[in-house]
Design an enzyme around this catalytic site. Structure first.
Site, mmCIF file in Angstrom:
data_model
loop_
_atom_site.group_PDB
_atom_site.id
_atom_site.type_symbol
_atom_site.label_atom_id
_atom_site.label_comp_id
_atom_site.label_asym_id
_atom_site.label_seq_id
_atom_site.Cartn_x
_atom_site.Cartn_y
_atom_site.Cartn_z
ATOM 1 N N ARG A 395 52.431 73.490 44.330
ATOM 2 C CA ARG A 395 51.879 73.162 45.666
ATOM 3 C C ARG A 395 52.251 72.072 46.464
ATOM 4 N NH1 ARG A 395 47.160 69.415 46.685
ATOM 5 N NH2 ARG A 395 45.545 70.458 47.709
ATOM 6 N N CYS A 396 52.289 70.811 46.215
ATOM 7 C CA CYS A 396 53.587 69.692 47.214
ATOM 8 C C CYS A 396 54.386 70.829 48.255
ATOM 9 C CB CYS A 396 53.691 69.031 45.796
ATOM 10 S SG CYS A 396 53.159 68.204 44.817
ATOM 11 N N MET A 397 55.179 71.499 47.836
ATOM 12 C CA MET A 397 55.378 72.427 47.903
ATOM 13 C C MET A 397 55.334 72.959 49.469
ATOM 14 S SD MET A 397 58.721 73.319 45.568
ATOM 15 C CE MET A 397 58.277 75.012 45.344
#
Length: 406
Positions: A395-397
């Site tokens: 999700r962060c990426m």
């Protein structure tokens, strides 16, 4: 890309913005890890292989992948945009007072759009420019162990944080750390000028120049009417209230924002490092955080104000806000303390939904992934042994640009 719209964390993922890790990661050195928000030095070649697998997995599941650096290259062909971004990079890097500023500026301005796009992300090491015969500033000598004129952006592959699509608008976020502020301005240049975005009627919920910080890892779009936002080490309470006022005072359709107050620790730097949405009624959470968080409800008040009420607990607040009889809260690590702690270090709760009940995770989080499957979640695994060194997961990426219910 049919539209730029995200009305749910879990609707079918149709288009996404990524940044493939590049030479900015090779500009990390041990003495500057803290300053550049890293805890380790990754192996770039393997990191790129893992990121390419991640991107291909997205494509294999029907998602269009756009790359930040390519879009930036496109907009830097415009001379006005080019000048604006050079000005911004020099100003944020505090170069204008240096005696050698004109030489640095001449070097940067001679770059092609492709080279400039790379430099704005990779940074500008001092040894890239020949300084023989220059009248150098004292700052050059007293900080000559600091190797950059312009900082690299090693966190840039975490495209979630600089921007977040909310409904049919975008929040161009004000980053908490000086080391990452330039990322939001680069994203703004893309949304302001690229043909894919500039002619779309996209509302601007937030701008990088705002004084109060807010970051995309703290913003979860739970439905077309409800958001959850983490009040964290990176996202301020003031930033949340400003965003709430703008959303409530518009036609965005947002009726409530659940604010989850996190302990101010790097281990819980964003809400999505401890909680993500898996399906319309399923969430995964790190069990070690459940007794440490506080939950508040923001709703529209009179005269454009925001009402704030304390909630008894997060689970009940989710049920009420989403109008569900129950939600399935799935503990990472199978709810076992040591396992959950170990897999939390490897971003076990940082899942990215491809569709309702179907998520991408890191393969290494074996127990957490098996736990999700036992709760009916389809888990698509990718390698993340080097990617995880930046302390971020799938999700962060990723910055979703379009999710569709069809």
């Amino acid at each position: 890309m049919d539209s730029v719209s995200v009305c749910s964390e879990v609707q079918d993922l149709k288009a996404i913005l990524l940044h493939r890790p590049g030479k900015e990661l090779e500009h990390l050195t041990p003495q500057y890890l803290d300053e550049l928000l890293f805890e380790d030095i990754p192996w770039l070649e393997r990191m790129q292989e893992e990121h390419d697998q991640f991107a291909q997995t997205l494509r294999d599941n029907g998602c269009e992948v756009l790359y930040h650096q390519q879009l930036l290259h496109d907009v830097l062909k415009d001379n006005a945009v080019r000048k604006e971004q050079i000005d911004k990079a020099c100003r944020l890097s505090d170069l204008e007072h240096l005696k050698e500023y004109s030489h640095i500026r001449d070097y940067i301005e001679a770059l092609s759009p492709e080279e400039l796009a790379a430099l704005l992300i990779e940074g500008l090491p001092k040894d890239r420019i020949r300084t023989e015969g220059w009248n150098l500033s004292l700052a050059y000598y007293t900080r000559d162990t600091y190797p950059f004129y312009i900082n690299p952006l090693p966190n840039h592959y975490f495209t979630r944080d600089p921007g977040a699509v909310i409904g049919g608008g975008i929040s161009l976020n004000a980053m908490n750390s000086h080391a990452r502020k330039r990322e939001s301005y680069l994203l703004k240049a893309i949304f302001d000028n690229h043909p894919l975005f500039k002619d779309r009627d996209l509302r601007r919920w937030y701008q990088p120049s705002e004084k109060a910080s807010i970051e995309g890892g703290d913003i979860l779009v739970l439905s077309d009417k409800v958001l959850a936002i983490g009040c964290s080490a990176r996202t301020s309470s003031t930033g949340i209230e400003i965003l709430a006022e703008r959303l409530f005072g518009s036609d965005a359709g947002i009726e409530e924002i659940l604010v989850v107050q996190l302990p101010i620790k790097r281990a819980y730097m964003h809400l999505d490092t401890v909680l993500t949405m898996l399906d319309y009624d399923k969430f995964t959470i790190y069990p070690g955080i459940t007794q440490l968080i506080k939950t508040f409800s923001l709703t529209p008040g009179k005269g454009g104000s925001v009402n704030v009420e304390s909630e008894e607990d997060l689970e009940k607040a989710l049920c009420r806000a989403l109008k569900l009889p129950a939600v399935d809260i799935i503990y990472s690590g199978g709810g076992k303390g040591i396992t959950a702690d170990r897999e939390q270090w490897n971003d076990s709760t940082n899942t990215l939904a491809l569709a309702p009940g179907k998520v991408i995770t890191y393969r290494r989080n074996v127990v957490s992934n098996d736990t999700l499957r036992k709760h009916g979640i389809e888990v698509v695994e990718v390698e993340g042994n080097e990617l995880v060194r930046g302390r971020g997961g799938p999700r962060c990426m990723s910055m979703p640009l379009h999710r569709s219910s069809s």
